[in-house]
Design a protein around this motif. Structure first.
Motif, PDB file in Angstrom:
ATOM      1  N   LYS A  54     -14.596  20.024  -1.852  1.00 26.38           N
ATOM      2  CA  LYS A  54     -15.194  19.272  -0.756  1.00 26.38           C
ATOM      3  C   LYS A  54     -14.218  18.163  -0.392  1.00 26.38           C
ATOM      4  CE  LYS A  54     -18.947  21.697  -0.708  1.00 26.38           C
ATOM      5  NZ  LYS A  54     -19.218  22.626   0.412  1.00 26.38           N
ATOM      6  N   TYR A  55     -14.259  17.748   0.864  1.00 30.29           N
ATOM      7  CA  TYR A  55     -13.268  16.789   1.349  1.00 30.29           C
ATOM      8  C   TYR A  55     -13.942  15.531   1.890  1.00 30.29           C
ATOM      9  CZ  TYR A  55     -10.437  20.981   0.999  1.00 30.29           C
ATOM     10  OH  TYR A  55      -9.830  22.112   0.530  1.00 30.29           O
ATOM     11  N   ILE A  56     -13.276  14.408   1.646  1.00 32.50           N
ATOM     12  CA  ILE A  56     -13.810  13.102   2.038  1.00 32.50           C
ATOM     13  C   ILE A  56     -12.739  12.344   2.799  1.00 32.50           C
ATOM     14  CG2 ILE A  56     -14.800  10.940   1.206  1.00 32.50           C
ATOM     15  CD1 ILE A  56     -15.392  12.433  -1.455  1.00 32.50           C
TER      16      ILE A  56
ATOM     17  N   LYS B  68      -4.965   2.976   7.629  1.00 37.28           N
ATOM     18  CA  LYS B  68      -4.571   4.080   6.754  1.00 37.28           C
ATOM     19  C   LYS B  68      -5.762   5.019   6.563  1.00 37.28           C
ATOM     20  CE  LYS B  68      -3.286   0.836   3.882  1.00 37.28           C
ATOM     21  NZ  LYS B  68      -3.035  -0.296   4.783  1.00 37.28           N
ATOM     22  N   ILE B  69      -5.515   6.307   6.716  1.00 31.22           N
ATOM     23  CA  ILE B  69      -6.551   7.316   6.523  1.00 31.22           C
ATOM     24  C   ILE B  69      -6.064   8.293   5.457  1.00 31.22           C
ATOM     25  CG2 ILE B  69      -8.047   9.012   7.614  1.00 31.22           C
ATOM     26  CD1 ILE B  69      -8.304   6.461   9.072  1.00 31.22           C
ATOM     27  N   VAL B  70      -6.928   8.579   4.493  1.00 29.21           N
ATOM     28  CA  VAL B  70      -6.605   9.560   3.455  1.00 29.21           C
ATOM     29  C   VAL B  70      -7.761  10.547   3.349  1.00 29.21           C
ATOM     30  CG1 VAL B  70      -5.980   9.928   1.040  1.00 29.21           C
ATOM     31  CG2 VAL B  70      -5.292   7.809   2.177  1.00 29.21           C
TER      32      VAL B  70
ATOM     33  N   ALA C 241      -5.173   7.436  14.267  1.00 29.60           N
ATOM     34  CA  ALA C 241      -4.960   7.865  12.878  1.00 29.60           C
ATOM     35  C   ALA C 241      -5.840   9.061  12.536  1.00 29.60           C
ATOM     36  CB  ALA C 241      -5.228   6.710  11.924  1.00 29.60           C
ATOM     37  N   LEU C 242      -7.099   9.039  13.001  1.00 30.74           N
ATOM     38  CA  LEU C 242      -7.997  10.164  12.711  1.00 30.74           C
ATOM     39  C   LEU C 242      -7.523  11.433  13.412  1.00 30.74           C
ATOM     40  CD1 LEU C 242     -11.460   8.358  12.888  1.00 30.74           C
ATOM     41  CD2 LEU C 242     -10.437   9.428  10.860  1.00 30.74           C
TER      42      LEU C 242
ATOM     43  N   GLU D  89      -3.162  17.502  10.744  1.00 29.27           N
ATOM     44  CA  GLU D  89      -2.466  17.902   9.521  1.00 29.27           C
ATOM     45  C   GLU D  89      -3.379  18.653   8.547  1.00 29.27           C
ATOM     46  OE1 GLU D  89      -0.667  14.570   7.620  1.00 29.27           O
ATOM     47  OE2 GLU D  89       0.514  13.965   9.376  1.00 29.27           O
ATOM     48  N   PHE D  90      -4.674  18.388   8.629  1.00 33.09           N
ATOM     49  CA  PHE D  90      -5.625  18.939   7.655  1.00 33.09           C
ATOM     50  C   PHE D  90      -5.737  20.455   7.803  1.00 33.09           C
ATOM     51  CE2 PHE D  90     -10.191  19.877   6.611  1.00 33.09           C
ATOM     52  CZ  PHE D  90     -10.073  19.719   5.243  1.00 33.09           C
ATOM     53  N   GLU D  91      -5.529  21.179   6.700  1.00 32.83           N
ATOM     54  CA  GLU D  91      -5.556  22.634   6.734  1.00 32.83           C
ATOM     55  C   GLU D  91      -6.782  23.225   6.042  1.00 32.83           C
ATOM     56  OE1 GLU D  91      -1.847  23.877   5.063  1.00 32.83           O
ATOM     57  OE2 GLU D  91      -0.673  23.283   6.833  1.00 32.83           O
ATOM     58  N   GLY D  92      -7.646  22.368   5.524  1.00 30.46           N
ATOM     59  CA  GLY D  92      -8.863  22.860   4.881  1.00 30.46           C
ATOM     60  C   GLY D  92      -9.923  23.230   5.898  1.00 30.46           C
TER      61      GLY D  92
END
Length: 477
Positions: free
Chosen positions: A4-6, A17-19, A60-61, A67-70
């Motif tokens: 799961k991703y947060i 900054k976003i992680v 940033a979002l 970039e997110f590949e999930g």
């Protein structure tokens, strides 16, 4: 169960900054979007231009979602952390009434003056929550007692009518307060289109940025301390009660409901002091560092590592940004002679930060009657082995560095993990998501040198130069 991703948001004074983390606290993607330089229309003012906090968050979002590949459907929520002690004024349509006042702005601490065109006042967390969800809700743990009528015991707006009215803020202009780890609302369609994040995911309350950083650094035990190396540098320990009459620290609301952080006095420009030194060294030095495969900071640290503890007598007072009530205070580097090099100056800056903070930290822990067994160092400055060792040598205790040292984004993610049921509580989430990377033990020889410097001269140095600084301030003002 698959990952799961947060989404963890950490908006500071200089960047957003976003992680994206998984449920184990591992970084999947990260981006940083610089904020525009602050505007100072007159002395004491420090404003974020235009709608920069929201615009940088949107950019940033969008970047991180590209970039997110999930799988987007596996994103369980967004934890929202933004700068503390700033002040926002909003119109009835939710747009800004005026530029956001940064925490360095003297007006951010002045009593509210009512204006019929101002419909709401809040910290940036409330404003950004509204832009993402349309909800007039905010975290209780980003309301400060010198700005808003918060009851630090109940974590809600004060029911003491006299106290509440002393702030001159009509109740209808304040947001509904929620606890860290509560859901503030859900990303609406408009925000989803502007940011690229999925509509309908929960936006979760965190706290003020230092408290979120403390959670993300794993500061949940009272026998451990934290040093936060940001634009503002401070040390913290945690506790279970509000202590309103403390002499050597102040009580901050934690990122864990009904827990507290005790925070020392700090250094206002903090790591900006290192940025200042990098900038004045010039482009030629930066090119040389890059050519040899170093960042400017690492290249300076390489030179400074060859300098002995104490920088051969060079002393720095890191007052590069004076408090509003003591504008005469200035930064000082004293003790130059022909031996001193770039490396000496850089090491002296680091030592000045460490010794100044120790002189705030020691009275705090003495008043609390505690002796932390080690100190966690978080923030970008903890990337430096030299700085980590200087802190260990100045404080005389072990310093620890975590795998994720941009701890505020991880703290925001931990709040989401609790809110969405990935973990049963904050302690379980911290145990599963925060991991130590390495530790630094104090060098006994260097500890004695720093102790002698501090007790012999450094501790009293700010007082010794105070009258000279006041005289110079009066000459130029």
């Amino acid at each position: 169960m698959g990952d799961k991703y947060i989404i963890g948001v950490d908006q500071g004074t200089q960047s957003t900054k976003i992680v994206i983390f998984n449920q184990r606290g591992e970084i999947i993607n990260s981006v940083a979007e610089p904020l525009k330089p602050l505007i100072s229309r007159q002395p004491g003012y420090a404003e974020h231009p235009d709608d920069d906090l929201w615009e940088s968050l949107k950019i940033a979002l969008r970047r991180i979602m590209k970039e997110f590949e999930g799988k987007r459907e596996d994103i369980v929520g967004l934890g929202l952390c933004s700068i503390r002690c700033c002040r926002v004024f909003m119109r009835s349509d939710g747009n800004l009434f005026s530029p956001v006042m940064n925490w360095m702005d003297v007006r951010a601490y002045q009593k509210y003056e009512d204006d019929p065109d101002i419909s709401y006042t809040c910290p940036p967390t409330g404003y950004l929550t509204y832009r993402l969800t349309g909800e007039l809700k905010d975290t209780a743990a980003n309301q400060f007692q010198w700005q808003f009528p918060i009851d630090l015991g109940t974590w809600q707006w004060s029911k003491d009518e006299e106290y509440f009215n002393s702030f001159n803020i009509p109740r209808k202009k304040l947001f509904e307060l929620k606890m860290p780890g509560d859901i503030l609302g859900y990303v609406n369609e408009k925000a989803a289109q502007e940011t690229g994040i999925p509509a309908g995911i929960p936006v979760v309350a965190t706290a003020n940025d230092k408290a979120v950083e403390a959670l993300g650094a794993g500061l949940i035990d009272s026998d451990v301390a934290l040093i936060s190396l940001g634009t503002y540098i401070a040390s913290m320990v945690c506790g279970n009660e509000n202590k309103p009459f403390a002499k050597n620290f102040w009580t901050n609301l934690s990122c864990i409901p009904y827990k507290y952080l005790y925070e020392s006095n700090g250094i206002r420009i903090g790591m900006g002091l290192i940025t200042w030194y990098k900038n004045i060294i010039g482009e030629e030095y930066a090119k040389k560092a890059k050519h040899e495969g170093y960042s400017v900071e690492d290249y300076l640290a390489k030179e400074a590592a060859n300098v002995s503890a104490g920088s051969d007598g060079l002393l720095t007072i890191p007052d590069w940004l004076a408090p509003a009530s003591q504008q005469y205070r200035k930064g000082i580097i004293i003790g130059f002679d022909r031996r001193h090099t770039r490396g000496h100056i850089y090491r002296s800056l680091l030592e000045g930060i460490a010794m100044t903070l120790k002189n705030h930290y020691d009275p705090m822990i003495e008043e609390l009657g505690i002796k932390p067994k080690y100190i966690i160092i978080s923030g970008g400055g903890s990337n430096s082995d030299l700085f980590m060792q200087i802190f260990a040598d100045v404080f005389g205790v072990e310093t620890v560095r975590n795998v994720v040292n941009g701890a505020a984004s991880l703290g925001a993610a931990i709040c989401v993990a609790v809110a969405t049921g990935l973990y049963n509580g904050f302690e379980e989430a911290v145990r599963n998501m925060v991991r130590q990377k390495d530790k630094f033990l104090p060098n006994e020889k260097n500890y004695k040198i720093y102790r002698n410097i501090n007790t012999g001269v450094y501790h009293e140095l700010p007082k010794l130069v105070e009258e000279a600084l006041k005289t110079m301030y009066n000459v130029f003002n």
